[in-house]
Design a protein around this motif. Sequence first.
Motif, mmCIF file in Angstrom:
data_model
loop_
_atom_site.group_PDB
_atom_site.id
_atom_site.type_symbol
_atom_site.label_atom_id
_atom_site.label_comp_id
_atom_site.label_asym_id
_atom_site.label_seq_id
_atom_site.Cartn_x
_atom_site.Cartn_y
_atom_site.Cartn_z
ATOM 1 N N UNK A 218 0.942 -1.091 -0.197
ATOM 2 C CA UNK A 218 -0.160 -0.031 -0.043
ATOM 3 C C UNK A 218 0.787 1.178 -0.049
ATOM 4 N N UNK A 219 0.676 2.030 -0.848
ATOM 5 C CA UNK A 219 1.259 3.251 -1.098
ATOM 6 C C UNK A 219 0.525 4.715 -1.137
ATOM 7 N N UNK A 220 0.671 5.370 -0.082
ATOM 8 C CA UNK A 220 -0.252 6.626 0.252
ATOM 9 C C UNK A 220 0.445 7.741 -0.623
ATOM 10 N N UNK A 221 -0.243 8.166 -1.420
ATOM 11 C CA UNK A 221 0.144 9.126 -2.723
ATOM 12 C C UNK A 221 -0.679 10.449 -2.327
ATOM 13 N N UNK A 222 -1.075 10.704 -1.299
ATOM 14 C CA UNK A 222 -2.034 12.014 -0.920
ATOM 15 C C UNK A 222 -1.248 12.874 0.005
ATOM 16 N N UNK A 223 -1.869 13.752 0.544
ATOM 17 C CA UNK A 223 -1.429 14.818 1.168
ATOM 18 C C UNK A 223 -2.145 15.073 2.687
ATOM 19 N N UNK A 224 -3.493 14.770 2.466
ATOM 20 C CA UNK A 224 -4.287 15.126 3.637
ATOM 21 C C UNK A 224 -4.198 13.992 4.737
ATOM 22 N N UNK A 225 -3.832 14.251 6.118
ATOM 23 C CA UNK A 225 -4.002 13.258 7.227
ATOM 24 C C UNK A 225 -4.998 12.164 7.028
ATOM 25 N N UNK A 226 -4.782 11.149 7.221
ATOM 26 C CA UNK A 226 -5.777 9.839 7.245
ATOM 27 C C UNK A 226 -6.642 9.581 8.626
ATOM 28 N N UNK A 227 -7.840 9.411 8.397
ATOM 29 C CA UNK A 227 -8.573 9.152 9.935
ATOM 30 C C UNK A 227 -8.068 7.894 10.257
ATOM 31 N N UNK A 228 -8.611 7.438 11.460
ATOM 32 C CA UNK A 228 -8.393 6.297 11.778
ATOM 33 C C UNK A 228 -9.704 5.186 11.636
ATOM 34 N N UNK A 229 -9.495 4.527 10.558
ATOM 35 C CA UNK A 229 -10.292 3.446 10.069
ATOM 36 C C UNK A 229 -9.637 1.927 10.182
ATOM 37 N N UNK A 230 -10.517 1.069 10.133
ATOM 38 C CA UNK A 230 -10.036 -0.153 10.119
ATOM 39 C C UNK A 230 -10.461 -1.070 8.864
ATOM 40 N N UNK A 231 -9.905 -1.600 8.334
ATOM 41 C CA UNK A 231 -9.841 -2.588 7.011
ATOM 42 C C UNK A 231 -9.737 -3.993 7.412
#
Length: 222
Positions: free
Chosen positions: A108-121
Amino acid sequence: APAFSAFTFWLALILAGFLSICITGSFVRSQKNHTLIFTKENTIRNCSCSVDIRDCDYCLANLMCNCKTVLLSTMEKTTYKSHLTIWFTDTSVLEMLLNFTRAWDLKLSFCGTTPLPTEYLAIWGLRKLRVNKVKGLFAEQSVTIHSSSNNEKEDSLAVHNKDRQMFVYISFLDTSLFNGYSLLKSYSVENVSSITEHFPSLPYSDLFSTSDNRSYVVTFIY
């Protein structure tokens, strides 16, 4: 004699070039294709790549891989037995792409700039995970959940059956791990007969069935 030497030189040069092309083509064909899925401007691209592509390099992926645009509504949950890479910019699309998907070897590669919320996959049968955070500003990290000597034709949900007991692997990934630098960690709880009873506050816990011969191995990745 000089003319013959020149002819021999050019013949050898042409032959070397031809052999180089054949060897390179053979090498590329021998590489095992892996799947790359990325989202860009509300578009989802599903690619088959025979070479590794630099993270978040969309132009290179479109150039070097066999890519096609797909609608999220048409994507079905499937089993990825070979390497799967997903480039993403937000958790909403990642959740629709990955949640309750069967993936053995995942990056998984994060290509964004906005911080991510805490979610569970929830990911079925995950064996190895690699992550790249913040467009590769940090070193790639990896964690091995489990390894299996069984052949790839097995069901990725039940990785082995011992004494008539079915062991089912399920991993829960905390998406906030992509925010800044932190060591990738995981811990597993084995012999869970009922996820609902053991983890009543866990998301999706009510979706897991209880069976006399089924035992879950629950892994938390954070």
